[in-house]
Motif scaffolding. Structure first.
Motif, short mmCIF file in Angstrom:
data_model
loop_
_atom_site.label_atom_id
_atom_site.label_comp_id
_atom_site.label_asym_id
_atom_site.label_seq_id
_atom_site.Cartn_x
_atom_site.Cartn_y
_atom_site.Cartn_z
N LEU A 62 -1.79 16.54 -4.46
CA LEU A 62 -0.57 16.26 -3.70
C LEU A 62 -0.85 16.14 -2.21
CD1 LEU A 62 2.50 15.96 -3.58
CD2 LEU A 62 2.68 18.45 -3.48
N ARG A 63 -1.61 17.07 -1.66
CA ARG A 63 -1.83 17.06 -0.21
C ARG A 63 -2.56 15.79 0.22
NH1 ARG A 63 -5.20 21.43 3.52
NH2 ARG A 63 -4.01 21.06 5.43
N VAL A 64 -3.59 15.40 -0.53
CA VAL A 64 -4.36 14.21 -0.17
C VAL A 64 -3.47 12.97 -0.20
CG1 VAL A 64 -6.27 12.71 -0.86
CG2 VAL A 64 -6.53 15.19 -0.96
N LYS A 65 -2.65 12.85 -1.22
CA LYS A 65 -1.79 11.67 -1.35
C LYS A 65 -0.73 11.63 -0.25
CE LYS A 65 -2.47 11.10 -6.33
NZ LYS A 65 -3.13 9.80 -6.22
N MET A 66 -0.20 12.79 0.13
CA MET A 66 0.78 12.83 1.21
C MET A 66 0.13 12.46 2.54
SD MET A 66 3.12 16.17 0.21
CE MET A 66 4.56 15.71 1.18
N GLN A 67 -1.08 12.91 2.76
CA GLN A 67 -1.79 12.56 3.98
C GLN A 67 -2.08 11.06 4.03
OE1 GLN A 67 -5.16 15.23 3.66
NE2 GLN A 67 -4.22 16.76 4.99
N ASN A 68 -2.49 10.50 2.90
CA ASN A 68 -2.77 9.06 2.86
C ASN A 68 -1.52 8.24 3.17
OD1 ASN A 68 -5.45 9.49 2.18
ND2 ASN A 68 -5.11 9.29 -0.02
N LEU A 69 -0.39 8.64 2.59
CA LEU A 69 0.84 7.90 2.85
C LEU A 69 1.27 8.05 4.30
CD1 LEU A 69 3.84 7.54 0.46
CD2 LEU A 69 4.21 7.79 2.90
N GLN B 41 0.83 -1.20 0.00
CA GLN B 41 0.00 0.00 0.00
C GLN B 41 0.87 1.26 0.00
OE1 GLN B 41 -2.46 0.59 3.50
NE2 GLN B 41 -4.03 1.63 2.30
N ILE B 42 1.92 1.25 0.80
CA ILE B 42 2.83 2.39 0.85
C ILE B 42 3.46 2.62 -0.51
CG2 ILE B 42 5.02 3.21 1.80
CD1 ILE B 42 4.25 1.83 4.42
N GLN B 43 3.84 1.54 -1.18
CA GLN B 43 4.47 1.66 -2.49
C GLN B 43 3.53 2.28 -3.51
OE1 GLN B 43 5.81 -2.02 -4.35
NE2 GLN B 43 7.62 -0.96 -5.12
N ASP C 16 11.41 16.18 -0.63
CA ASP C 16 12.46 15.16 -0.60
C ASP C 16 12.60 14.54 0.79
OD1 ASP C 16 13.05 15.36 -3.29
OD2 ASP C 16 14.68 16.79 -3.01
N SER C 17 12.48 15.36 1.82
CA SER C 17 12.56 14.85 3.19
C SER C 17 11.39 13.94 3.49
CB SER C 17 12.58 16.02 4.19
OG SER C 17 13.72 16.82 4.00
N PHE C 18 10.22 14.27 2.95
CA PHE C 18 9.04 13.42 3.14
C PHE C 18 9.25 12.05 2.48
CE2 PHE C 18 4.98 11.70 1.79
CZ PHE C 18 4.19 11.84 2.91
N LEU C 19 9.71 12.05 1.24
CA LEU C 19 9.91 10.79 0.54
C LEU C 19 10.99 9.93 1.20
CD1 LEU C 19 9.66 11.97 -3.19
CD2 LEU C 19 7.97 10.64 -1.89
N ALA C 20 11.93 10.57 1.91
CA ALA C 20 12.98 9.82 2.60
C ALA C 20 12.42 9.00 3.76
CB ALA C 20 14.06 10.77 3.10
N LEU C 21 11.21 9.33 4.23
CA LEU C 21 10.59 8.57 5.31
C LEU C 21 9.96 7.27 4.82
CD1 LEU C 21 8.81 11.46 7.26
CD2 LEU C 21 10.94 10.29 7.87
N VAL C 22 9.79 7.14 3.51
CA VAL C 22 9.22 5.91 2.96
C VAL C 22 10.20 4.76 3.17
CG1 VAL C 22 8.43 4.77 0.84
CG2 VAL C 22 7.91 7.19 1.23
N PRO C 23 9.74 3.62 3.71
CA PRO C 23 10.67 2.50 3.91
C PRO C 23 11.34 2.10 2.61
CG PRO C 23 8.38 1.80 4.14
CD PRO C 23 8.37 3.29 4.13
N GLU C 24 12.59 1.74 2.71
CA GLU C 24 13.38 1.46 1.51
C GLU C 24 12.75 0.38 0.65
OE1 GLU C 24 18.06 0.54 0.32
OE2 GLU C 24 17.44 0.82 2.41
N ALA C 25 12.12 -0.61 1.29
CA ALA C 25 11.52 -1.72 0.54
C ALA C 25 10.35 -1.27 -0.32
CB ALA C 25 11.07 -2.82 1.50
N ALA C 26 9.77 -0.10 0.00
CA ALA C 26 8.61 0.39 -0.77
C ALA C 26 8.91 1.68 -1.50
CB ALA C 26 7.43 0.61 0.18
N ARG C 27 10.18 2.08 -1.51
CA ARG C 27 10.54 3.38 -2.09
C ARG C 27 10.77 3.25 -3.60
NH1 ARG C 27 15.39 5.86 0.95
NH2 ARG C 27 13.90 5.48 2.65
N PRO C 28 9.99 3.96 -4.42
CA PRO C 28 10.21 3.90 -5.88
C PRO C 28 11.46 4.65 -6.28
CG PRO C 28 8.52 5.51 -5.36
CD PRO C 28 8.88 4.85 -4.06
N GLN C 29 12.01 4.28 -7.41
CA GLN C 29 13.21 4.95 -7.91
C GLN C 29 12.82 6.26 -8.60
OE1 GLN C 29 16.44 4.09 -7.44
NE2 GLN C 29 15.61 2.49 -6.10
#
Length: 206
Positions: free
Chosen positions: A84-91, A43-45, A141-154
């Protein structure tokens, strides 16, 4: 009397053993890190992939700011970045509890930076617009860095920024989608206060 003392001593020893045992179990529980389930990572991915696609397009917004194309700067914020805001809140809600406060704050920072950028574009303030764009980029960029590495897109490979396809994101702006308007955050109205210069300019515009 000796028997009583022996019994009391044995009881105290037993009590201490129990207390130490419970303390070790509780300490182990505290130290044990929480982990994501495969379903959570999936889901995070999904959320992160959509957000990374938006992040990959931010240089287009930067080019519009650099060109001082204020009309399309504001259209871009409402078009490609409209959800953008809705998607960031969901994540943010899908992250581990200890990561959620930082994620919510960074999402709020990005949104407020875009509000300030929109206001700067409205008032044709190039320096302020550039500053707010850079702030939004950094927080994103700081927000995306919080995504776990296993679910982080390139991220998309870096390449020269071409002129934005204005007709494309105008279609996105006009498309019947559920979007939140770019309005000031009620919790922080000061984030979008107009400067004295902007207030002084309004009578002249009339």
């Amino acid at each position: 009397m000796v028997k009583i003392r022996t019994i009391v001593s044995a009881a105290l020893v037993l009590f201490m053993v129990l207390v130490l045992g419970v303390g070790q179990v509780e300490a182990a529980k505290v130290k044990q890190p929480l982990t994501y389930t495969p379903e959570q990572l999936e889901q995070i991915q999904d959320y992160a992939t959509d957000l990374q696609a938006m992040r990959d397009r931010l240089p287009e917004l930067g080019q519009l700011v650099q060109q001082q194309d204020w009309t399309f700067t504001r259209n871009f914020i409402r078009g490609p970045l409209g959800e953008l805001r809705v998607k960031m809140q969901n994540l943010s809600r899908t992250l581990l509890p200890d990561a959620q406060p930082a994620a919510r704050q960074l999402a709020k920072n990005v949104f407020n930076d875009l509000i300030a950028l929109d206001l700067a574009a409205q008032n044709s303030k190039a320096a302020v617009a550039q500053r707010e764009y850079s702030a939004a980029l950094k927080s994103f960029d700081s927000f995306l860095a919080l995504v776990p590495e296993a679910a982080r897109p390139q991220p998309k490979p870096s390449e020269p920024v071409v002129a934005p396809d204005k007709s494309s994101f105008l279609k996105e702006l006009l498309a019947p989608q559920s979007r939140q308007e770019i309005e000031p955050d009620e919790a922080e109205p000061s984030a979008v206060e107009e400067t004295p210069e902007a207030e002084a300019a309004e009578p002249m515009a009339e």
